[in-house]
Design an enzyme around this catalytic site. Structure first.
Site, short mmCIF file in Angstrom:
data_model
loop_
_atom_site.label_atom_id
_atom_site.label_comp_id
_atom_site.label_asym_id
_atom_site.label_seq_id
_atom_site.Cartn_x
_atom_site.Cartn_y
_atom_site.Cartn_z
N ARG A 61 0.46 -1.54 -0.06
CA ARG A 61 -0.19 0.35 -0.01
C ARG A 61 0.59 0.83 0.14
NH1 ARG A 61 -2.72 -2.24 4.93
NH2 ARG A 61 -5.33 -3.16 3.83
N ASP A 82 -4.23 -0.75 -3.93
CA ASP A 82 -4.92 -0.41 -3.07
C ASP A 82 -5.64 -2.20 -2.79
OD1 ASP A 82 -7.01 0.43 -1.22
OD2 ASP A 82 -8.69 1.48 -3.58
N ILE A 83 -5.65 -2.81 -1.64
CA ILE A 83 -5.98 -4.81 -1.66
C ILE A 83 -7.70 -3.86 -1.22
CG2 ILE A 83 -5.30 -5.81 0.07
CD1 ILE A 83 -2.97 -4.73 0.46
N HIS A 106 9.60 -22.86 6.86
CA HIS A 106 10.96 -21.76 6.24
C HIS A 106 12.01 -23.15 7.17
CE1 HIS A 106 11.07 -19.61 10.54
NE2 HIS A 106 12.48 -19.93 10.29
N LYS A 136 16.34 -25.34 6.23
CA LYS A 136 17.29 -25.10 7.01
C LYS A 136 18.30 -26.36 6.85
CE LYS A 136 15.58 -22.63 10.99
NZ LYS A 136 16.30 -21.80 10.46
N GLU A 190 13.71 -19.60 21.09
CA GLU A 190 14.29 -17.83 21.19
C GLU A 190 14.43 -17.56 22.64
OE1 GLU A 190 12.48 -17.38 17.45
OE2 GLU A 190 10.54 -17.62 18.24
N ASP A 216 1.82 -20.67 16.21
CA ASP A 216 3.76 -19.73 15.66
C ASP A 216 4.39 -20.54 15.31
OD1 ASP A 216 4.57 -17.55 14.85
OD2 ASP A 216 5.41 -17.55 16.22
N HIS A 274 6.32 -25.69 11.84
CA HIS A 274 7.72 -26.02 12.14
C HIS A 274 7.78 -27.47 13.07
CE1 HIS A 274 8.46 -21.73 10.87
NE2 HIS A 274 8.10 -21.24 11.65
N LYS A 293 9.31 -18.18 23.69
CA LYS A 293 10.13 -16.67 23.25
C LYS A 293 10.82 -16.45 24.97
CE LYS A 293 8.12 -15.73 19.36
NZ LYS A 293 8.65 -16.34 18.15
C1 BG6 Z 1 8.52 -17.75 12.60
C2 BG6 Z 1 8.08 -16.93 13.54
O1 BG6 Z 1 8.14 -18.74 11.35
O2 BG6 Z 1 9.53 -18.51 12.70
C3 BG6 Z 1 8.65 -17.32 15.02
O3 BG6 Z 1 6.43 -16.51 13.03
C4 BG6 Z 1 10.11 -17.48 14.97
O4 BG6 Z 1 7.50 -16.26 15.60
C5 BG6 Z 1 10.43 -17.80 13.83
O5 BG6 Z 1 10.68 -16.38 15.71
C6 BG6 Z 1 11.84 -18.23 14.79
O6 BG6 Z 1 12.56 -18.58 13.10
P1 BG6 Z 1 13.96 -18.80 13.19
O7 BG6 Z 1 14.69 -19.71 11.74
O8 BG6 Z 1 14.69 -17.92 13.53
O9 BG6 Z 1 14.17 -20.03 14.06
#
Ligand code: BG6
Length: 491
Positions: free
Chosen positions: A48, A89-90, A177, A181, A215, A234, A239, A343
């Site tokens: 935007r 303009d979403i 993601h 890794k 984390e 999350d 993951h 966290k």
């Molecule tokens: C994300 C989460 O998918 O992965 C984040 O939304 C988290 O909250 C992150 O911090 C951690 O990724 P990585 O690669 O740093 O372990």
């Protein structure tokens, strides 16, 4: 050098957002620097923002340049030259942005076209419909969906239906993601390119498995997202469950897109449901309070600086989750899989620990069972802890010592970031490391009853001070069966 992928147009929705600036653009720069983007490949950010190409390039120059290694300014300039910005303009009345995008893509229908949706999941369907309406979806198009894919099974299905109405399943890339890794991919190689592990990779030899993603960061400025996510949605739903799948899956018959995903989905389907009263026994949720982290005093979750005041939802959201899972099949019967993420923990590390059973009959005092540790980050590597005799002429004294493979010491090449690998896989059309629809839905099917029970509960998550390893309940979860979490000093 391997062949360059075809020329591509990569269109990133949410292109000026946090993910794009912190992960996607640095990863694309690395791909460019390594000569893996064809000269014509363009990166078009949609937002935007009201920026033009020059503004966007300036923003990337200011924010990304300091975060990546620049050894040749020409390469950086070449990378900036690939960047474009289209203001959109979403969902609104103004269609000028879509038309501008259409004009940019016109005449390039043969190119690989990647629509990367790094935007909230409720926008996925809308964007896909808009793209189709303006005629931008070609047979060579692919769409990438960032997590979280929904909030529960019903919303995930809805999103999958909406996206699936426009794109074929083979065009859809659901990203997790963690699968990009290096050590995660190495887990497959360790298991399926070495013969010695397979005979002992089962309940006869393995006592339990621990999967931890710990984390040190908190959630400052993320309350808007995090209040409605929490650690279970999350990190665990995606993951951690993906890692569990790779540890527990049967050997696939081929290293290909469907064979591996078929085996992973079978693991998810074999997870023993945790329902009703079992949720209290087998799961733990926590929320960090103020404490000392990384040598400084930090606020609790509810006091994190954020433009908004905490609400009742904020008070109930978990920043820590631990679960005792079980895979109900012949190989894994009775082996607990302990999952844990949080966290503001004392150290940042992600690892998988496979704890073997003790020797059936010990002739030495002080022996301890073997343990295989796969370190995903930082200091990627694999350690097998074995018992050895301490040197000395006196009584035999045992000590656990690691047989250690450090990737950094063994391989001199740079370990690529997960997003580099995944973006290249999208561009070359390899979906193996992306989640298939049935995988995502099977994961939600297992998570939903836990979420439901937590949400129905009158109780709040257990507090734990920032900088500590989670609430007491997490230690009791293992302690009940005489086990402990593998805590290792890290960064
Ligand atoms: C994300 C989460 O998918 O992965 C984040 O939304 C988290 O909250 C992150 O911090 C951690 O990724 P990585 O690669 O740093 O372990």
């Amino acid at each position: 050098m391997s062949e360059l992928p075809q020329s591509a147009d990569l269109i990133v929705f949410g292109g000026t957002g946090d993910l794009s600036m912190r992960k996607l653009l640095p990863a694309l720069y690395h791909c460019d620097r390594d000569g893996r983007l064809s000269p014509e490949t363009r990166i078009i950010a949609m937002s935007r923002g009201g920026l033009d190409d020059a503004d966007f390039r300036g923003k990337v120059d200011a924010q990304v340049r300091g975060a990546v290694p620049i050894d040749d300014l020409n390469v950086w300039e070449r990378f900036l030259g690939r960047l474009h910005h289209v203001s959109v303009d979403i969902g609104g009345e103004d269609t000028a942005g879509w038309e501008r995008l259409g004009a940019m893509l016109a005449g390039h229908e043969q190119r690989t076209r990647v629509f990367y949706l790094a935007s909230p999941p409720m926008t996925f369907g809308l964007f896909c419909r808009q793209l189709e309406r303006v005629g931008l979806v070609t047979p060579a198009s692919r769409v990438v969906l960032e997590k979280p894919l929904g909030r529960d099974l019903a919303s995930a299905r809805r999103i999958n239906d909406e996206v699936g109405a426009i794109f074929d399943e083979r065009q859809i890339h659901r990203i997790d993601h963690y699968l990009g890794k290096e050590t995660v991919q190495n887990l497959l190689v360790l298991r399926f390119a070495n013969a010695f592990l397979e005979p002992i990779w089962n309940s006869l030899w393995i006592d339990h498995v621990q999967i931890t993603a710990s984390e040190t960061v908190g959630t400052p400025g993320r309350r808007g997202y995090y209040d409605h996510a929490g650690a279970l949605r999350d990190m665990v739903q995606n993951h951690l469950l993906q890692l569990l799948c790779l540890v527990a899956m049967e050997p696939p018959s081929r290293n290909d897109r469907e064979a591996i995903r078929d085996e992973k989905v079978k693991v998810l389907q074999a997870l023993r449901p945790i329902v009703g009263g079992e949720v209290d026994r087998f799961t733990v949720r926590g929320q960090y309070t103020a404490g000392e982290s990384g040598g400084e005093q930090v606020p609790g979750y509810l006091d994190e600086p954020d433009g908004t005041a905490p609400t009742e939802t904020s008070r109930r959201v978990e920043t820590f989750a631990a679960i005792r899972a079980e895979v109900k099949n012949w190989r894994w019967a009775g082996v607990p899989f302990y999952l844990r993420t949080g966290k503001r923990m004392p150290h940042r590390y992600s690892e998988i620990v496979v704890q073997f059973k003790d020797v059936p009959h010990s002739i030495f005092p002080g022996s301890a069972p073997n343990r295989l540790v796969l370190r995903l980050q930082p200091s990627e590597g694999i350690q097998l802890h074995i018992m050895a005799k301490e040197p000395g002429a006196g009584e035999v004294a045992l000590k656990p010592v690691p047989l250690s493979l450090s990737f950094a010491e063994t391989f001199t090449t740079r370990v690529p970031e997960a997003y580099e690998r995944l973006l290249m896989d999208v561009l070359t059309g390899n979906p193996t490391l992306f989640m298939r629809r049935d995988e995502v839905e099977a994961a939600w099917r297992w998570i939903d009853p836990i979420l439901g029970e937590w949400e129905a509960h009158g109780t709040l998550p257990e507090p734990y001070p920032a900088g500590t390893s989670g609430p007491a309940g997490a230690h009791e979860l293992l302690g009940r069966s005489g086990r402990t979490w593998h805590e290792e000093a890290s960064e």
